[in-house]
Design a protein around this motif. Structure first.
Motif: not given
Length: 335
Positions: A1-2, A22-25, A71-72, A125-126
């Motif tokens: 994600m940005r 970087e990775p989505i947390p 999302v989760t 983004e997340y």
């Protein structure tokens, strides 16, 4: 994600933020992972980016006016489910056991933590949020309109409570940005007379369009004495004129988390006759829920300027230059 991170706090012209991939947390225990639909740009974000507030989390992602889609869900999710639209606000956690929490003043909890300061926020983004601190959102607003309600609206609502405006009273508002233009509408809906004091001609015009009785320069006296006033501009020099504008028994609430130095006060002119000077420290979750209920019952006009997520640095620079009318809002999919 940005995501944007505060890599080198300092003036906006020094480019304190860096856009990273970087990775989505992943959500921790009791947390939600949300896809960010919109994130408001708050002056507190500017204080974090420029170093006016000490760094709590190195290289933090700012942003605490987040509208997101779940999302989760980790654990029970406090009743939220994937697909729900939720709000992420400034207050992110408290200990729930201290004297302040027990008496309903969780905003004063010494162990409180905040989105976009102690934990990564919504310039991304997340984002994640403890489910117990996620907020249900009112219907009737789009994502961009909702974002400023989650701090500008909530803290303006708390500032109005702290100002103790009597029914049908006369309210002065100093500074007229994102928070002020929402607080003014709440006060007007409650039957108040509102006078706005701001240096921005565009903000003065907006104030009059929203129903303010007058709109003048920031340091000018209002046309009548005030029962209450709220200082939204982070300018300590405005404290003396705002206090001087109060009628007997009036209250000035300072709404910002940061304020430049206040000049010396004259006791007889500024405080005598039971005038009060009060600060506003964050908000409680009940403040947030009460304001969002109010927004659901009274359609507020939310003035926004959308920016693509990739231009967050420009949005903050425009805010620093007082070049934003209403509230700037970042939109990941805008472009």
């Amino acid at each position: 994600m940005r995501a944007w991170r505060v890599t080198s706090p300092g003036p906006m012209e020094s480019r304190p933020l860096t856009l990273v991939d970087e990775p989505i947390p992943g959500p921790g225990p009791g947390e939600l992972l949300v896809r960010v639909l919109a994130c408001g740009v708050c002056r507190t974000d500017l204080h974090v980016a420029e170093g006016d507030l000490p760094a709590h989390r190195p290289h933090v992602v700012p942003g605490h006016e987040v509208v997101g889609e779940v999302v989760t869900v980790r654990d029970d999710g406090a009743g939220f489910a994937p697909g729900d639209r939720v709000g992420i606000a400034w207050l992110r956690g408290t200990d729930g056991t201290c004297a302040y929490c027990r008496r309903g003043a969780e905003n004063l909890c010494p162990a409180s933590v905040y989105t976009g300061w102690d934990a990564d926020g919504g310039y991304a983004e997340y984002a994640t949020v403890p489910a117990a601190y996620a907020l249900p959102l009112p219907s009737g607003y789009d994502d961009i309109e909702l974002a400023p309600l989650l701090c500008a609206g909530i803290i303006g609502y708390r500032a109005l409570l702290r100002a103790e405006l009597p029914p049908g009273g006369r309210l002065g508002i100093y500074g007229f940005g994102a928070s002020a233009h929402l607080a003014a509408q709440v006060a007007l809906a409650q039957g108040a007379t509102v006078h706005v004091l701001t240096r921005s001609p565009a903000a003065q015009r907006l104030a009059l369009e929203l129903g303010a009785a007058s709109a003048g320069a920031a340091a000018d006296p209002p046309p009548e004495s005030l029962d209450a006033a709220i200082l939204f501009a982070p300018v300590g020099d405005l404290v003396p004129p705002a206090l001087a504008a109060l009628d007997r028994g009036g209250t000035l609430a300072v709404a910002g988390i940061h304020l430049s130095d206040v000049p010396p006060l004259d006791y007889q002119r500024h405080l005598f006759q039971e005038r009060q000077l009060r600060s506003v420290t964050a908000n409680t979750r009940e403040d947030a829920r009460a304001f969002l209920r109010f927004a659901g019952e009274h359609r507020l006009r939310v003035t926004t300027t959308p920016y693509p997520l990739g231009r967050a640095d420009r949005a903050l620079s425009d805010l620093a230059a007082d070049a934003v009318t209403g509230a700037a809002v970042l939109v990941p999919d805008l472009g």
